[in-house]
Design an enzyme around this catalytic site. Structure first.
Site, mmCIF file in Angstrom:
data_model
loop_
_atom_site.group_PDB
_atom_site.id
_atom_site.type_symbol
_atom_site.label_atom_id
_atom_site.label_comp_id
_atom_site.label_asym_id
_atom_site.label_seq_id
_atom_site.Cartn_x
_atom_site.Cartn_y
_atom_site.Cartn_z
ATOM 1 N NE ARG A 35 -4.296 -1.620 1.747
ATOM 2 C CZ ARG A 35 -5.112 -2.210 2.607
ATOM 3 N NH1 ARG A 35 -4.816 -2.212 3.891
ATOM 4 N NH2 ARG A 35 -6.232 -2.758 2.197
ATOM 5 C CE LYS A 200 -19.499 -16.006 7.533
ATOM 6 N NZ LYS A 200 -19.555 -14.730 8.273
ATOM 7 N N GLY A 353 -9.318 -8.974 -0.676
ATOM 8 C CA GLY A 353 -8.061 -9.127 0.051
ATOM 9 C C GLY A 353 -7.477 -10.527 -0.078
ATOM 10 N N GLY A 377 -13.117 -3.855 0.426
ATOM 11 C CA GLY A 377 -14.452 -3.375 0.769
ATOM 12 C C GLY A 377 -14.964 -2.328 -0.198
HETATM 13 P P1 ADP Z 1 -11.856 -12.147 -0.477
HETATM 14 O O1 ADP Z 1 -11.103 -11.638 0.732
HETATM 15 O O2 ADP Z 1 -10.994 -12.254 -1.690
HETATM 16 O O3 ADP Z 1 -13.120 -11.374 -0.711
HETATM 17 P P2 ADP Z 1 -13.191 -14.184 1.086
HETATM 18 O O4 ADP Z 1 -12.749 -13.498 2.328
HETATM 19 O O5 ADP Z 1 -14.618 -14.155 0.733
HETATM 20 O O6 ADP Z 1 -12.313 -13.674 -0.163
HETATM 21 O O7 ADP Z 1 -12.828 -15.737 1.173
HETATM 22 C C1 ADP Z 1 -11.525 -16.212 1.386
HETATM 23 C C2 ADP Z 1 -11.525 -17.489 2.176
HETATM 24 O O8 ADP Z 1 -12.439 -18.451 1.670
HETATM 25 C C3 ADP Z 1 -10.171 -18.149 2.141
HETATM 26 O O9 ADP Z 1 -9.571 -18.017 3.406
HETATM 27 C C4 ADP Z 1 -10.468 -19.604 1.778
HETATM 28 O O10 ADP Z 1 -9.743 -20.528 2.558
HETATM 29 C C5 ADP Z 1 -11.942 -19.713 2.058
HETATM 30 N N1 ADP Z 1 -12.572 -20.819 1.306
HETATM 31 C C6 ADP Z 1 -12.596 -20.999 -0.009
HETATM 32 N N2 ADP Z 1 -13.198 -22.161 -0.322
HETATM 33 C C7 ADP Z 1 -13.563 -22.736 0.839
HETATM 34 C C8 ADP Z 1 -14.240 -23.957 1.185
HETATM 35 N N3 ADP Z 1 -14.635 -24.820 0.247
HETATM 36 N N4 ADP Z 1 -14.440 -24.209 2.490
HETATM 37 C C9 ADP Z 1 -14.044 -23.345 3.428
HETATM 38 N N5 ADP Z 1 -13.419 -22.171 3.174
HETATM 39 C C10 ADP Z 1 -13.178 -21.870 1.890
#
Ligand code: ADP
Ligand code: MG
Length: 398
Positions: A35, A200, A353, A377
């Site tokens: 950053r 999620k 992230g 975000g």
């Molecule tokens: P971002 O930060 O890119 O928006 P998220 O925070 O939504 O992404 O999700 C990232 C997390 O999702 C990772 O830590 C990864 O381990 C988890 N993840 C991905 N697939 C699965 C799964 N099948 N079961 C549990 N966790 C998962």
């Protein structure tokens, strides 16, 4: 939106720049200076024009009062190194030292103010309290440049209120981010594929909702996939499942059909009996997930299909890893999709992230993607179709 060029001759002017310098620290050691690096071009450009540059930023979540563990002092040192010139550090944000620093700054010099969140007014929900603090910030400068993309979705004094008090413009970083996000929402080149994963469904509802009306294809992987599979009536064993979102997922499946959007789910998944790096992994069809196993990645057949769709698109937005990429046994789906993104003949964007961390951890250089968004975000809120206060305020007529 006004840009730095619209601010006229900045030589000798005091310019307050809001940057996003919220880096991870281990003690006083910066563990990832991404950053800071991303903020340098705008700061340098202003200094090169002879402006007196005052940088304001936050670090972590202090509780509205000075807290030494969140001091920006280490960041000032790193900024000096990256700029190749000494950066003065003010030990407060709007106090005696900040005012003296602002007064003594010479043309082309740069100073960093102490953590803006050491002041209650910065994040206050009370407009008057925030405004009073913004008055103090604005008094330090002649013009304001908004360059902290990671905070433009926040209605905070150094992002929003100060922009109402000074002639203001976007910096190069925010401008670049906004241009990319605009290309993802206004008249994207087609085919347009959106790849969503991560943990999620409930985190991504707004994005699914909004991008469903823009994209040709929606590819779903990651932990959220199991809520969709459950909505189709499949058993998902011990996989991540949001019971209260099953109806919502079913609604999206129906809406996609109505809109003529291809909503693509995996056909196979990698399962294991435990959420552990060395758990024995096997590949099963989505209709055959054993009750005592959990899905931790999309399977190879699905990854290949996702990759083919991604490669064939002219615009791709990807948010959310396809599996638990942190464990090598469950990183293949994410890696295959990331590789496909690097082969897109058009615009490929990685947002989020963990998604950005995933592509870096899997060994892909940043420049193999069209764009990696710096603000998780903020970019998601933009893609949900929300108004971002820090951008909207720059559009106001004053
Ligand atoms: P971002 O930060 O890119 O928006 P998220 O925070 O939504 O992404 O999700 C990232 C997390 O999702 C990772 O830590 C990864 O381990 C988890 N993840 C991905 N697939 C699965 C799964 N099948 N079961 C549990 N966790 C998962
Ligand atoms: Mg995340």
């Amino acid at each position: 939106m006004k840009t730095i060029d619209d601010l006229g001759d900045l030589s000798g002017k005091r310019v307050l720049v809001r940057s996003d310098l919220n880096v991870p620290l281990d003690g006083t050691t910066i563990t990832d200076d991404g950053r800071v690096r991303a903020s340098v071009p705008t700061i340098k450009r202003l200094a090169d024009q002879g402006a007196r540059v005052l940088v304001v930023a936050h670090l972590g979540r202090p509780q509205g009062e000075p807290d030494p563990q969140y001091s920006l002092a280490p960041v000032a040192a790193r900024l000096s190194e990256l700029l190749g010139s000494s950066v003065r550090f003010a030990s407060d944000t709007v106090g005696v030292d900040a005012r003296r620093t602002a007064d003594e700054l010479k043309d082309g010099e740069v100073a960093l103010l102490e953590n803006v969140r050491f002041n209650r007014g910065e994040t206050s929900k009370d407009d008057a309290e925030r405004g009073a603090f913004a008055d103090q910030l604005a008094a330090l400068a002649d013009v304001f440049v908004s360059d902290g993309f990671g905070v433009v979705h926040r209605k905070q004094a150094s992002v929003y209120d100060v922009a109402r008090r000074l002639p203001s413009a976007v910096g190069g970083l925010v401008q670049a981010e906004v241009e990319v996000l605009r290309r993802l929402t206004e008249d994207p080149q087609r085919p347009y594929a959106v790849v969503l994963g991560g943990s999620k469904v409930s985190d991504k509802l707004g994005v699914i909702d909004h991008l469903m009306t823009k994209a040709d294809t929606l590819l779903i992987g990651g932990g959220m996939v199991f809520t969709f599979l459950a909505a189709q009536g499949h058993g998902v064993g011990g996989s991540l499942l949001e019971e209260d979102q099953i109806d919502v997922a079913r609604g999206y499946l129906e809406r996609a059909a109505e809109l003529g959007v291809d909503l693509v789910l995996p056909t196979d998944v990698v399962v294991a009996p435990e959420f552990k790096a060395d758990a024995p992994a096997t590949v099963v069809g989505v209709e055959a997930i054993p009750d005592d196993q959990m899905g931790l990645d999309i399977g190879p057949e699905s990854a290949a299909r996702f990759a083919e769709i991604v490669r064939g698109a002219r615009t791709v937005f990807w948010n959310g890893p396809m599996g638990v990429f942190e464990m090598p046994a469950f990183a293949a789906g994410t890696k295959t999709v990331a590789e496909a993104l690097t082969q897109v003949d058009g615009l490929s964007v990685v947002g989020g992230g963990d998604s950005a961390a995933a592509v870096r951890q899997l060994g892909f250089a940043d420049d193999r993607f069209g764009h990696i968004s710096t603000g998780g975000g903020a970019s998601l809120e933009y893609l949900e179709g929300k108004t971002l206060p820090g951008l909207a305020v720059l559009e106001e007529d004053r």
